[in-house]
Design a protein around this motif. Sequence first.
Motif, PDB file in Angstrom:
ATOM      1  N   LYS A 265       0.836  -1.209   0.000  1.00 16.20           N
ATOM      2  CA  LYS A 265       0.000   0.000   0.000  1.00 16.20           C
ATOM      3  C   LYS A 265       0.870   1.258   0.000  1.00 16.20           C
ATOM      4  O   LYS A 265       0.531   2.252  -0.656  1.00 16.20           O
ATOM      5  CB  LYS A 265      -0.934  -0.004   1.211  1.00 16.20           C
ATOM      6  CG  LYS A 265      -2.055  -1.042   1.117  1.00 16.20           C
ATOM      7  CD  LYS A 265      -2.903  -1.053   2.372  1.00 16.20           C
ATOM      8  CE  LYS A 265      -4.004  -2.094   2.284  1.00 16.20           C
ATOM      9  NZ  LYS A 265      -4.834  -2.171   3.516  1.00 16.20           N
ATOM     10  N   GLN A 266       1.973   1.222   0.720  1.00 13.40           N
ATOM     11  CA  GLN A 266       2.884   2.363   0.712  1.00 13.40           C
ATOM     12  C   GLN A 266       3.523   2.536  -0.663  1.00 13.40           C
ATOM     13  O   GLN A 266       3.697   3.658  -1.147  1.00 13.40           O
ATOM     14  CB  GLN A 266       3.981   2.169   1.772  1.00 13.40           C
ATOM     15  CG  GLN A 266       3.468   2.097   3.199  1.00 13.40           C
ATOM     16  CD  GLN A 266       2.811   3.385   3.642  1.00 13.40           C
ATOM     17  OE1 GLN A 266       3.065   4.453   3.086  1.00 13.40           O
ATOM     18  NE2 GLN A 266       1.938   3.289   4.631  1.00 13.40           N
ATOM     19  N   TYR A 267       3.834   1.426  -1.297  1.00 13.06           N
ATOM     20  CA  TYR A 267       4.402   1.493  -2.644  1.00 13.06           C
ATOM     21  C   TYR A 267       3.383   2.060  -3.632  1.00 13.06           C
ATOM     22  O   TYR A 267       3.724   2.874  -4.500  1.00 13.06           O
ATOM     23  CB  TYR A 267       4.855   0.103  -3.080  1.00 13.06           C
ATOM     24  CG  TYR A 267       5.468   0.067  -4.463  1.00 13.06           C
ATOM     25  CD1 TYR A 267       6.807   0.393  -4.659  1.00 13.06           C
ATOM     26  CD2 TYR A 267       4.708  -0.294  -5.575  1.00 13.06           C
ATOM     27  CE1 TYR A 267       7.371   0.372  -5.917  1.00 13.06           C
ATOM     28  CE2 TYR A 267       5.265  -0.317  -6.844  1.00 13.06           C
ATOM     29  CZ  TYR A 267       6.588   0.018  -7.008  1.00 13.06           C
ATOM     30  OH  TYR A 267       7.136   0.001  -8.264  1.00 13.06           O
ATOM     31  N   GLN A 268       2.120   1.646  -3.512  1.00 14.93           N
ATOM     32  CA  GLN A 268       1.075   2.174  -4.383  1.00 14.93           C
ATOM     33  C   GLN A 268       0.925   3.682  -4.223  1.00 14.93           C
ATOM     34  O   GLN A 268       0.636   4.394  -5.197  1.00 14.93           O
ATOM     35  CB  GLN A 268      -0.268   1.499  -4.068  1.00 14.93           C
ATOM     36  CG  GLN A 268      -0.466   0.147  -4.720  1.00 14.93           C
ATOM     37  CD  GLN A 268      -1.867  -0.364  -4.498  1.00 14.93           C
ATOM     38  OE1 GLN A 268      -2.424  -0.248  -3.402  1.00 14.93           O
ATOM     39  NE2 GLN A 268      -2.466  -0.934  -5.530  1.00 14.93           N
ATOM     40  N   ALA A 269       1.113   4.164  -2.995  1.00 11.16           N
ATOM     41  CA  ALA A 269       0.972   5.590  -2.726  1.00 11.16           C
ATOM     42  C   ALA A 269       2.182   6.394  -3.177  1.00 11.16           C
ATOM     43  O   ALA A 269       2.175   7.623  -3.083  1.00 11.16           O
ATOM     44  CB  ALA A 269       0.726   5.812  -1.237  1.00 11.16           C
ATOM     45  N   GLY A 270       3.213   5.736  -3.671  1.00 13.88           N
ATOM     46  CA  GLY A 270       4.393   6.437  -4.164  1.00 13.88           C
ATOM     47  C   GLY A 270       5.482   6.643  -3.136  1.00 13.88           C
ATOM     48  O   GLY A 270       6.473   7.319  -3.431  1.00 13.88           O
ATOM     49  N   PHE A 271       5.318   6.056  -1.940  1.00 14.51           N
ATOM     50  CA  PHE A 271       6.352   6.187  -0.908  1.00 14.51           C
ATOM     51  C   PHE A 271       7.336   5.029  -1.045  1.00 14.51           C
ATOM     52  O   PHE A 271       7.337   4.083  -0.259  1.00 14.51           O
ATOM     53  CB  PHE A 271       5.715   6.205   0.486  1.00 14.51           C
ATOM     54  CG  PHE A 271       4.733   7.324   0.683  1.00 14.51           C
ATOM     55  CD1 PHE A 271       5.148   8.646   0.614  1.00 14.51           C
ATOM     56  CD2 PHE A 271       3.392   7.061   0.929  1.00 14.51           C
ATOM     57  CE1 PHE A 271       4.251   9.680   0.805  1.00 14.51           C
ATOM     58  CE2 PHE A 271       2.487   8.094   1.115  1.00 14.51           C
ATOM     59  CZ  PHE A 271       2.914   9.406   1.042  1.00 14.51           C
TER      60      PHE A 271
END
Length: 304
Positions: A265-271
């Motif tokens: 989910k963090q990767y999806q958000a661009g973090f």
Amino acid sequence: MTHTTASRPRKATHSTARHVERSYPLAFYLPGGLIYIVLFVVPTVFSFYFAFTRWTLFESTFVGFENFVQFFSEPGLIGSLRNTIVYGVITSGSKVVLGMFLAVILSTPLIARGYLRSVTFFPVLISSVGVGLTFQVLLDPFNGVVNKAWTAVTGADGPGWLTNPDIALLSVAGIDIWKGVGLATLIYIAGIAAIPSEYFEAARVDGAGAWQQFRNIILPLSFPATSTVILLSLIGGLRSFDLIWTTTGGGPGFASDVVASVIYKQYQAGFYGLSTAGNVILFLVVTAIVYPLSRWLNSRETAL
């Protein structure tokens, strides 16, 4: 004199054999070593580096431990960590018990034993994504085949297997067990087949029944297989992501979130730096659990 002359060739041959056994050309190690370095060592080193940066595909900025501090401040992290451990323990423990049970049955002279073994192992060959999407349809609370059968048998509405926060994680764990128990069964079958038949013959002569043979022969002598199943299934359970993501997406809410789904989910958000730090944390958590367990199992195996 004849004895001395005859003994020398044997001694030289034995020495040469030992030398051949101990020396291998370097080229023998290169393919496996290169694959291991390229696919494991290099990505691992870069992951540890990028975990301390805020990065994109084109640039990176060193931020120290900021990513780790931020990741541990995530509101759902404690719950996801608990879910990860619960999921890993349930799936690995169930695969050990069911794998042993099925292996004992499938090691007896049954009719169509080869076919039954194939059926047991077949789910292992299916993609986890395919399994997740299939069970998402089968366990649909309104139109799923499982709940329709439940209603037909009991007359009551079936539960929300993947939508009820109380049972969503357990439902996915059940799917994981169904998919992975075939591999555990195969390992146990190999372990049971490696036990010398003389033990069983001696036990039958002494009047031991099926339970006594299982308890005193199969259970202790198949411990290497048990150790392998525990480690493989526990590592897989702690790192599980694809099956959870395709069935529940970590929901409902955060009920079935695990550490891997939080990272995604963090990767999806661009973090990207934050998600990389999460991967490092997951790697350290799995290592901290599996390494001492592996040492303990190996010591038990040596003591047997």
